[in-house]
Design a protein around this motif. Structure first.
Motif, short mmCIF file in Angstrom:
data_model
loop_
_atom_site.label_atom_id
_atom_site.label_comp_id
_atom_site.label_asym_id
_atom_site.label_seq_id
_atom_site.Cartn_x
_atom_site.Cartn_y
_atom_site.Cartn_z
N ASP A 215 0.82 -1.21 0.00
CA ASP A 215 0.00 0.00 0.00
C ASP A 215 0.86 1.27 0.00
O ASP A 215 0.49 2.28 -0.60
N ILE A 216 1.99 1.22 0.69
CA ILE A 216 2.91 2.35 0.67
C ILE A 216 3.49 2.52 -0.73
O ILE A 216 3.59 3.64 -1.26
N GLN A 217 3.90 1.40 -1.32
CA GLN A 217 4.44 1.47 -2.67
C GLN A 217 3.43 2.07 -3.66
O GLN A 217 3.78 2.89 -4.50
N LYS A 218 2.18 1.66 -3.51
CA LYS A 218 1.14 2.14 -4.42
C LYS A 218 0.85 3.62 -4.18
O LYS A 218 0.73 4.40 -5.14
N LYS A 219 0.73 4.03 -2.92
CA LYS A 219 0.38 5.41 -2.60
C LYS A 219 1.42 6.38 -3.16
O LYS A 219 1.06 7.44 -3.69
N TYR A 220 2.70 6.04 -3.01
CA TYR A 220 3.77 6.95 -3.44
C TYR A 220 4.27 6.62 -4.85
O TYR A 220 5.25 7.21 -5.30
N GLU A 221 3.59 5.68 -5.53
CA GLU A 221 3.93 5.32 -6.92
C GLU A 221 5.42 5.04 -7.06
O GLU A 221 6.10 5.59 -7.93
N LEU A 222 5.93 4.16 -6.20
CA LEU A 222 7.37 3.95 -6.11
C LEU A 222 7.94 3.17 -7.30
O LEU A 222 9.11 3.35 -7.65
N ASN A 223 7.14 2.29 -7.89
CA ASN A 223 7.61 1.49 -9.03
C ASN A 223 8.93 0.79 -8.71
O ASN A 223 9.91 0.87 -9.48
N LEU A 224 8.95 0.10 -7.57
CA LEU A 224 10.18 -0.57 -7.17
C LEU A 224 10.57 -1.64 -8.18
O LEU A 224 9.70 -2.34 -8.71
#
Length: 242
Positions: free
Chosen positions: A221-230
């Motif tokens: 959810d953190i990755q999605k919220k900040y659009e991290l595209n890890l």
């Protein structure tokens, strides 16, 4: 190419200082990660990245010596944890902590290093050649994004000056010390390796050296919220090279 494949190849997002602070605050407050827990995860990942960048078998000197320079703030805490894990990985780390911090986590990590018989320097040699002769790698954990550059003073300013003259490779943790988090720097120290913690920062957009990311543990959810595209991490690796 379908949308899922496009997502897989999309470049990771480089965050501003404000965004990185907000994300870490959420991890601590909403996801109940502890500060010591995050420091330990990141310290282990940094040691792993350094071991990948400078494998034991590739070091020219007989002993795999590493000097870890730890500042008084959070980046210094990660450096102390990194030094301990390097010791476990059979490197020979020495720690220089020029400003002992009253912070309890910093003190606890210092004790852990001391109890594992990691040597601590009482001063940083001013002769650049001495450092070059003694160590294979210098780990820069002096200043992090949390540090206000306008507020730094001695001995940190002298340490940065010494680091600027080093020929031995430097591995910086999160951002190269002295750089502005949001802007690429053509001045200051020039590390050979950068290990970004959790997410890459904007200052690293044009970083020319080997760039590793330690952020595999971040909740979806953190990755999605900040659009991290890890990027994809291989196997059980805690770091990935960008």
């Amino acid at each position: 190419m379908n949308s899922r494949n496009q997502e897989c190849v999309e470049a990771p997002r480089y965050l501003s200082k404000e965004e990185a602070v907000a994300m870490e605050t959420e991890l601590l407050r909403d996801y109940r990660f502890g500060r010591q827990q995050l420091t330990e995860i990141l310290g282990h990942a940094c040691a792993t990245a350094i071991a990948k960048a400078f494998p034991l078998t590739s070091l020219e000197k007989r002993q795999p010596t590493v000097l870890v320079i730890c500042g008084p703030d959070q980046n210094g805490c990660v450096g102390l944890a990194c030094a301990r894990h390097l010791h476990v990985f059979e490197y020979i780390p020495t720690v220089f902590s020029p400003k002992r911090s009253p912070d309890s986590l910093h003190q606890d990590l210092t004790v852990q290093c001391e109890r594992m018989d990691l040597p601590f320097l009482s001063y940083l040699p001013t002769e650049v050649q001495l450092i070059n002769d003694a160590y294979n790698v210098v780990v820069d954990a002096v200043l992090g994004p949390e540090t206000e550059l306008k507020a730094i003073d001695e001995p940190l300013t002298s340490i940065l000056q010494t680091l600027r003259g080093l020929k031995v490779p430097i591995a910086s943790l999160d951002i190269p010390s002295g750089w502005d988090t949001d802007e690429s720097s053509s001045e200051g120290i020039s590390p050979a390796v950068l290990v970004s913690l959790m997410t890459p920062k904007r200052c690293a957009l044009s970083f020319p050296g080997s760039h590793f990311l330690a952020g595999r543990f971040l909740p979806y959810d953190i990755q999605k919220k900040y659009e991290l595209n890890l990027p994809k991490f291989s196997g059980t690796d805690s770091v990935v090279e960008l």
